[in-house]
Scaffold this motif. Structure first.
Motif, PDB file in Angstrom:
ATOM      1  N   THR A 342      65.685 125.421 -39.856  1.00 16.38           N
ATOM      2  CA  THR A 342      66.451 125.002 -39.419  1.00 16.38           C
ATOM      3  C   THR A 342      67.678 124.215 -39.865  1.00 16.38           C
ATOM      4  N   VAL A 343      67.431 123.531 -41.112  1.00 25.15           N
ATOM      5  CA  VAL A 343      69.184 122.079 -41.014  1.00 25.15           C
ATOM      6  C   VAL A 343      69.539 122.551 -41.352  1.00 25.15           C
ATOM      7  N   PHE A 344      70.147 124.209 -42.195  1.00 25.01           N
ATOM      8  CA  PHE A 344      72.138 124.365 -41.660  1.00 25.01           C
ATOM      9  C   PHE A 344      71.883 125.273 -40.899  1.00 25.01           C
ATOM     10  N   ALA A 367      51.105 116.467 -36.144  1.00 28.42           N
ATOM     11  CA  ALA A 367      50.903 117.571 -35.097  1.00 28.42           C
ATOM     12  C   ALA A 367      52.116 118.556 -34.823  1.00 28.42           C
ATOM     13  N   ALA A 368      52.240 119.383 -34.199  1.00 24.54           N
ATOM     14  CA  ALA A 368      53.839 119.498 -33.767  1.00 24.54           C
ATOM     15  C   ALA A 368      54.440 118.739 -32.635  1.00 24.54           C
ATOM     16  N   TYR A 369      56.207 118.525 -32.621  1.00 24.10           N
ATOM     17  CA  TYR A 369      56.384 118.363 -31.873  1.00 24.10           C
ATOM     18  C   TYR A 369      56.674 118.733 -31.573  1.00 24.10           C
ATOM     19  N   ARG A 370      57.285 118.880 -30.534  1.00 21.07           N
ATOM     20  CA  ARG A 370      59.107 119.842 -29.866  1.00 21.07           C
ATOM     21  C   ARG A 370      59.850 120.479 -31.081  1.00 21.07           C
ATOM     22  N   ALA A 371      59.692 121.824 -31.362  1.00 19.88           N
ATOM     23  CA  ALA A 371      61.109 121.885 -32.115  1.00 19.88           C
ATOM     24  C   ALA A 371      60.511 121.349 -33.709  1.00 19.88           C
ATOM     25  N   PRO A 372      58.785 121.356 -34.062  1.00 21.43           N
ATOM     26  CA  PRO A 372      58.667 120.044 -34.855  1.00 21.43           C
ATOM     27  C   PRO A 372      59.352 120.859 -36.577  1.00 21.43           C
ATOM     28  N   GLY A 373      60.057 119.884 -37.215  1.00 12.57           N
ATOM     29  CA  GLY A 373      60.724 119.331 -38.393  1.00 12.57           C
ATOM     30  C   GLY A 373      62.517 119.754 -37.557  1.00 12.57           C
ATOM     31  N   ALA A 374      62.790 119.989 -37.010  1.00 13.96           N
ATOM     32  CA  ALA A 374      64.258 120.223 -36.745  1.00 13.96           C
ATOM     33  C   ALA A 374      65.195 119.114 -36.324  1.00 13.96           C
ATOM     34  N   PRO A 375      64.321 118.203 -35.458  1.00 14.58           N
ATOM     35  CA  PRO A 375      65.254 117.399 -34.692  1.00 14.58           C
ATOM     36  C   PRO A 375      65.653 116.677 -36.528  1.00 14.58           C
ATOM     37  N   ASN A 376      64.608 116.140 -37.441  1.00 12.87           N
ATOM     38  CA  ASN A 376      65.102 114.893 -38.172  1.00 12.87           C
ATOM     39  C   ASN A 376      65.743 116.047 -39.461  1.00 12.87           C
ATOM     40  N   ALA A 377      65.634 116.956 -39.560  1.00 13.27           N
ATOM     41  CA  ALA A 377      66.212 117.494 -40.048  1.00 13.27           C
ATOM     42  C   ALA A 377      68.033 118.186 -39.695  1.00 13.27           C
ATOM     43  N   ALA A 378      68.104 117.864 -38.673  1.00 11.27           N
ATOM     44  CA  ALA A 378      69.556 118.441 -37.667  1.00 11.27           C
ATOM     45  C   ALA A 378      70.239 116.339 -37.759  1.00 11.27           C
ATOM     46  N   PHE A 379      69.133 115.508 -37.526  1.00 13.81           N
ATOM     47  CA  PHE A 379      69.838 113.822 -37.631  1.00 13.81           C
ATOM     48  C   PHE A 379      70.441 114.225 -38.995  1.00 13.81           C
ATOM     49  N   ALA A 380      70.015 115.009 -40.245  1.00 14.19           N
ATOM     50  CA  ALA A 380      71.003 114.504 -41.688  1.00 14.19           C
ATOM     51  C   ALA A 380      72.048 115.190 -41.868  1.00 14.19           C
ATOM     52  N   ASN A 443      83.782  98.375 -28.216  1.00 13.19           N
ATOM     53  CA  ASN A 443      82.667  99.113 -28.374  1.00 13.19           C
ATOM     54  C   ASN A 443      81.765 100.103 -28.393  1.00 13.19           C
ATOM     55  N   ARG A 444      82.178 101.357 -27.696  1.00  9.22           N
ATOM     56  CA  ARG A 444      82.096 102.498 -26.872  1.00  9.22           C
ATOM     57  C   ARG A 444      82.077 103.596 -27.170  1.00  9.22           C
ATOM     58  N   GLY A 445      81.607 104.552 -27.758  1.00  7.92           N
ATOM     59  CA  GLY A 445      81.949 105.465 -28.826  1.00  7.92           C
ATOM     60  C   GLY A 445      80.811 107.379 -28.374  1.00  7.92           C
ATOM     61  N   ARG A 446      81.444 107.714 -28.238  1.00  8.96           N
ATOM     62  CA  ARG A 446      80.878 109.434 -28.113  1.00  8.96           C
ATOM     63  C   ARG A 446      81.034 110.127 -29.173  1.00  8.96           C
ATOM     64  N   GLY A 447      79.703 110.593 -28.880  1.00  8.20           N
ATOM     65  CA  GLY A 447      78.899 112.089 -30.443  1.00  8.20           C
ATOM     66  C   GLY A 447      79.112 112.633 -29.748  1.00  8.20           C
ATOM     67  N   VAL A 448      78.749 113.695 -31.180  1.00  7.24           N
ATOM     68  CA  VAL A 448      78.848 115.214 -30.457  1.00  7.24           C
ATOM     69  C   VAL A 448      77.141 115.783 -31.249  1.00  7.24           C
ATOM     70  N   ALA A 449      76.430 116.425 -31.107  1.00  8.19           N
ATOM     71  CA  ALA A 449      75.522 117.078 -32.364  1.00  8.19           C
ATOM     72  C   ALA A 449      74.576 118.328 -31.779  1.00  8.19           C
ATOM     73  N   ILE A 450      74.770 119.568 -32.990  1.00  2.00           N
ATOM     74  CA  ILE A 450      73.815 120.084 -32.404  1.00  2.00           C
ATOM     75  C   ILE A 450      72.704 120.549 -32.690  1.00  2.00           C
ATOM     76  N   GLY A 451      72.091 121.647 -32.592  1.00  2.00           N
ATOM     77  CA  GLY A 451      70.615 122.084 -33.095  1.00  2.00           C
ATOM     78  C   GLY A 451      69.852 123.050 -32.892  1.00  2.00           C
ATOM     79  N   PHE A 452      69.040 123.896 -33.606  1.00  2.00           N
ATOM     80  CA  PHE A 452      68.685 125.108 -32.961  1.00  2.00           C
ATOM     81  C   PHE A 452      67.218 125.186 -33.947  1.00  2.00           C
ATOM     82  N   TRP A 453      66.554 125.921 -32.102  1.00  2.00           N
ATOM     83  CA  TRP A 453      64.497 126.104 -32.426  1.00  2.00           C
ATOM     84  C   TRP A 453      64.631 127.413 -32.488  1.00  2.00           C
ATOM     85  N   PHE A 454      63.810 127.948 -33.521  1.00  2.00           N
ATOM     86  CA  PHE A 454      63.692 129.912 -32.936  1.00  2.00           C
ATOM     87  C   PHE A 454      62.985 130.442 -31.888  1.00  2.00           C
ATOM     88  N   ASN A 455      62.343 129.334 -31.615  1.00  2.00           N
ATOM     89  CA  ASN A 455      61.382 130.138 -30.351  1.00  2.00           C
ATOM     90  C   ASN A 455      59.814 131.159 -31.120  1.00  2.00           C
TER      91      ASN A 455
END
Ligand code: FES
Ligand code: FES
Lengths: 747, 87, 162
Positions: A342-344, A367-380, A443-455
């Motif tokens: 999922t990383v790219f 153990a698995a946790y909701r889209a396991p592995g993908a949040p870590n990778a997408a953080f980067a 001191n306010r900011g807006r961020g966006v991000a996207i992510g993917f999971w296979f299901n």
């Protein structure tokens, strides 16, 4: 079927609702039975230690104690690979995690267990078990465990490289690599390159209900289990393996389940309760404490990642590279595979290399946790994408849109995407009023991000029986964690043309329903829903035959439309036809099993506004919007609920949650006070925008929505923090000390 | 003929080739034929008559629930990928 | 082993007597002695709110109350919130607003929210969030819970007017 649905897309009250708001629903720990004994588990106080001896005599002599067991009480079955429906695991790992043999591999590793008539007596007795340990040095992070000379957890483990066992003795269980194109050439072409290292901490799924299981080794030799689990068949199969008995000798009745998120797939208690029951002839119930849950059940991996992305000035990404080292905990299986896949995955990148390492460390087996592995990778990835967009002077959503994965995009792990909603999610984010609203303050900011999971798809079974009043009983095997009884029943109701209130769904035990895989992988509404769809089709087919019999015509001449059967001037409602079953051939029961293809992955995105207090380092989430492609939202409220829940888990992961380990490998914050998950006061309303790009692989277009929503918030918040105070956070959690440190480092 | 994509870490067995045209009506046959041309590769993918732990096969982008029994058409793309589950 | 103490209480408007050991929590007495398992245990140390009950109208985490402290107290548990077959407006609005997923936190939330709405018929969102901050929910992200409480408050104000 037309896409004008009468049930799908509505928001009925769930079938199990009344029981759950009145306290009548029976969860794992609520199960009661005459003669019940209480079990308590002794856990290792050391993160890594050889077990020299276990003396249980004093505990056995304690008043009220009925039995004391250790790993030696499990049968000595030879090791083998066990398929629990989600890939294979060595039996020795499952068994070793249930009760340690030879070595304790993490603090909290179960070592022995006591059963007594009173819980308090069992608690006292367990303290009297005398275990002699030889304490060993421990390795707590992936980089440390990978060093030369690191303490080795499993002396027999050799690094595997895609099926090939090497002769390296190390804590690296597996190394994989995905290659697409040529990153050397890709980076040479790039005019802007960003590269950073990232670290994330171990975090827990944090379900509110601790694990609980009751087992009775019955006098006929059958093992009966009542427990809170995401998959009753997984518990059945794993328990049978550990006890070395045939699967049909075990019957698992799933109770209601108080949250799982992947963490209630592994077995921890059931085989222990069963062995205690075998020794005592009485049912034994074991309920974990909250500390047991933190120290003894699977959290999700912490990791070290190094990621690099390059793009041309026009915003075309030309190359990307990732090095991912994930902590598996005590046994292999760090979910680094999905991280690598999922990383790219959200981007169409011609030149990619991804290296993944599954590293065992002296922490609880993950153990698995909701889209396991993908949040870590997408953080980067998503942090770097934001940085690149800034370097190139592009809007971060436009930059993503320019490179977004589409149908036909080849992923680095090989396959091409089928129909996906990445672009549609990004467009919905861009169009959302949140994205253009003023931030209104310093001191306010807006961020966006996207992510993917296979299901995933996986096997499911369903039967539907027609009652004489025109209602139907729907029997399925997917434990219901968030209203899936209803989202499954809705799919059957749509086919049958009856109101969903006239479908009575019930989740049955492993004797009463065909094999059904876990409630996980966002599969339940997709796959068990599909089984219900097919079973309902089977009912309709049989009902047509009955109508045909009434009218003495061919079944093929009967049409069914919204619960009315008709042919050439004849017409009868589902309800009226249901009264005539006895005289037209007997009861009607529809059945179906599926092991579906057509799984459609889900994309999600978030828009997050934060305010960071530069004095304290505290981040306040001011506004948060979650966007997700549901394919088709069967019950929109439940889809929104998944998006909101996943988003908030992501917010907790990003800002606060972590296993705070001391150098000896003890988690020092193993209570809900100190682990500090988000409360109602920490959050704004979580806005949702459901995108529907129907999955062509499912009869109603369902994709599954349980997981992808947790993927974006980590980077979304990191990006928001950057835009608020100008520091790039590359370590989770981004708690006040971390933010202050980053601000000081910047000065 | 199907196009089989060889995972990076198996390309040592195929002389560095990353894509091969292989005959076969099922994934199992494809693997057998692959192994005939490039001995040793089946051993890396298959164990006891089934795909190894943690390996799935995707045919034309779709992960197969049938593993070695999955039909393969002429022109299909075959990938060996990590098995995934989820929470 | 310490002897058991005889405790007299009013639970869900029923005079109720039970025996308890001095070391037992009220939560344990409710669940294991009285079989009122609607009150849930998430942590047993006062930090999740799943065990919330009302004691003389005030919300308490019953894992932090000893059984013996319940002497002469009036206790409301989730089993006593509905009036006969009629759900309380909070129960109804939790259902209609999809404010529960797994439902393990729901009894605690309903009792805490009931204590709030019994005192303050029209609390602000901020006030609701503050009042419910001792109750953890891991499934919902709280959004639908807050909305359900707002909705129930409106229904209860309506009922009070009628
Ligand atoms: S069980 Fe009482 S507060 Fe958690
Ligand atoms: S609904 Fe699951 S914890 Fe609240």
């Amino acid at each position: 079927m037309s896409t004008q649905y009468s049930v799908i897309g509505t928001r009925p009250v769930r079938h199990d609702g009344a029981d759950k708001v009145t306290g009548r629903a029976i969860y794992g720990a609520d199960f009661q039975m005459a003669g019940l004994l209480h079990g308590v588990i002794l856990r290792s106080p050391h993160a890594h230690a050889r077990i020299l001896s276990i003396d249980t005599s004093k505990a056995k002599a304690y008043p009220g104690v009925q039995a004391v067991v250790t790993a030696d009480d499990f049968p000595e079955a030879p090791d083998k690979m066990v398929d629990l429906g989600e890939g294979e695991t060595p039996l020795s790992h499952i068994r070793g995690n249930v009760l340690a043999k030879g070595k304790a591999l993490y603090r909290g590793h179960a070592v022995a267990a006591v059963a007594a008539a009173s819980l308090h007596d069992a608690e006292e007795a367990v303290k009297l078990i005398d275990v002699q340990y030889e304490v060993l040095p421990c390795a707590l992070t992936a980089p440390d465990a990978m060093k030369d000379g690191a303490p080795i957890l499993h002396e027999s483990m050799r690094t595997k490289e895609l099926g090939q066992k090497t002769d390296r003795v190390s804590n690296v269980a597996e190394h994989f690599r995905h290659v697409l194109g040529d990153i050397g050439a890709g980076f040479a072409e790039a005019e802007a390159v960003v590269e950073r290292e990232f670290n994330t901490s171990t975090v827990h799924q944090g379900y509110i209900e601790p694990h609980a299981a009751t087992a009775l080794w019955n006098n006929d030799g059958r093992v009966l289990v009542w427990c809170s689990t995401q998959g009753s068949f997984v518990v059945r199969d794993a328990t049978a393996c550990v006890l070395d008995i045939p699967v049909s000798q075990v019957k698992v009745t799933p109770t209601e389940i108080g949250g799982g998120f992947g963490g209630k797939i592994p077995v921890y208690l059931e085989p222990v309760a069963a062995i205690l029951s075998k020794q005592t002839g009485r049912p034994v119930k074991i309920v974990m404490t909250r500390r047991d849950v933190f120290e003894g059940t699977g959290p999700t991996p912490g990791c070290y990642m190094k990621v690099k992305i390059g793009a041309r000035k026009d915003g075309t990404i030309t190359a990307a590279q990732a090095y991912l080292a994930f902590e598996a905990g005590a046994y292999p299986g760090a979910m680094v595979g999905p991280a690598g896949m999922t990383v790219f995955a959200a981007y169409d990148i011609p030149n990619v290399t991804i290296d993944g390492y599954d590293v065992v460390v002296n922490k609880p087996s993950t153990a698995a946790y909701r889209a396991p592995g993908a949040p870590n990778a997408a953080f980067a990835t998503e942090t770097l994408i934001d940085e690149l967009a800034e370097k190139l002077g592009m809007d971060p959503i436009d930059f993503r849109l320019k490179n977004a994965a589409k149908e036909g995009t080849r992923r680095a792990d090989g396959p091409k995407f089928r129909k996906i909603g990445c672009v549609e999610v990004l467009q919905a984010m861009k169009a959302h009023p949140h994205y253009s609203a003023p931030l209104g303050g310093p001191n306010r900011g807006r961020g966006v991000a996207i992510g993917f999971w296979f299901n995933v798809g996986l096997q499911s079974s369903c039967t539907i029986a027609v009652n004489t009043d025109g209602h139907v009983n729907l029997v399925e095997g997917s434990t219901d964690i968030g209203g899936t009884r209803t989202s499954i029943a809705m799919q059957a109701a749509e086919v049958l043309g009856i109101p969903v209130e006239q479908v009575q769904p019930v989740v049955e035990d492993t004797d009463a329903v065909g094999y059904t895989a876990v409630t996980g992988g966002s599969r339940t509404t997709f796959a068990t829903g599909w089984a219900a769809y097919e079973a309902a089709q089977d009912v309709v087919r049989q009902m047509k035959e009955r109508a045909a019999k009434l009218w003495a015509i061919e079944p093929a001449a009967v049409q069914a439309e919204r619960g009315v059967f008709s042919s050439n001037g004849h017409s009868i409602t589902f309800k009226d036809l249901a009264t005539k079953l006895a005289t037209t051939g007997g009861p009607v029961v529809g059945r179906a099993t599926v092991n579906p293809r057509g799984v459609g992955g889900s994309f999600a995105g978030c828009i997050a506004d934060v305010e960071v207090d530069p004095e304290t380092g505290k981040t306040t989430v001011l506004r948060f919007t979650s966007v997700q492609d549901a394919g088709r939202a069967i019950h929109p409220s439940y889809v929104e609920g998944q998006m909101q829940g996943g988003s908030v888990q992501g917010i907790g992961w990003a800002l606060n949650e972590e296993y705070w380990m001391n150098p000896q490998g003890t988690m020092v914050n193993s209570s809900l006070l100190d682990y500090r998950m988000p409360t109602a006061l920490d959050l704004p309303m979580i806005e949702t925008k459901i995108v529907e790009v129907p999955n062509p692989g499912h009869p109603f277009g369902v994709r599954g929505v349980g997981e992808a929503n947790i993927v974006p918030p980590l980077a979304g918040l990191a990006n928001a923090i950057y835009h608020a105070i100008g520091v790039r956070m590359n370590r989770l959690p981004m708690n006040p000390p971390a933010i202050l440190q980053a601000l000081w480092d910047k000065k | 003929m199907a196009t089989v994509f060889i995972p990076a870490l198996l390309q040592g067995l195929t002389g560095g080739r990353s894509k091969l045209e292989v005959a076969g009506a099922t994934v199992g046959e494809v693997v057998e034929n692959l192994d005939r041309a490039w001995p040793g590769i089946a051993d890396r993918l298959v164990e006891d008559g089934r795909l190894r732990t943690n390996i799935s096969v995707a045919v034309d982008g779709e992960v197969s629930p049938m593993g070695l029994l999955e039909p393969v058409a002429a022109g299909s793309e075959v990938h060996f990928v990590a098995a995934i589950s989820g929470g | 082993m310490p002897g058991k103490v005889h405790i007299h209480t009013l639970i869900n408007n029923q005079p109720t007597d039970f025996l308890c050991e001095p070391r037992q929590s009220l939560l344990e007495c409710l669940r294991d002695t009285l079989n009122l398992t609607g009150t849930k245990e998430g942590c047993n140390d006062g930090n999740c709110g799943a065990c919330t009950v009302l004691m003389d109208g005030r919300p308490v985490t019953s894992c932090l109350v000893l059984g013996v402290e319940a002497q002469d107290a009036a206790i409301t548990t989730i089993e006593g919130v509905a009036k006969g077959n009629t759900l309380h407006p909070l129960q109804q609005s939790f259902l209609e607003n999809a404010a529960l997923q797994c439902g393990i936190c729901t009894p605690g939330f309903i009792l805490a929210a009931k204590a709030l709405l019994d005192q303050e018929p029209d609390p602000s969102e901020e006030r609701i969030r503050f009042y419910l901050a001792n109750n953890l929910c891991r499934c919902t992200g709280y959004d639908k819970i807050i909305r359900a409480v707002q909705d129930a408050a409106a229904r209860m104000r309506e009922e009070a007017r009628a």
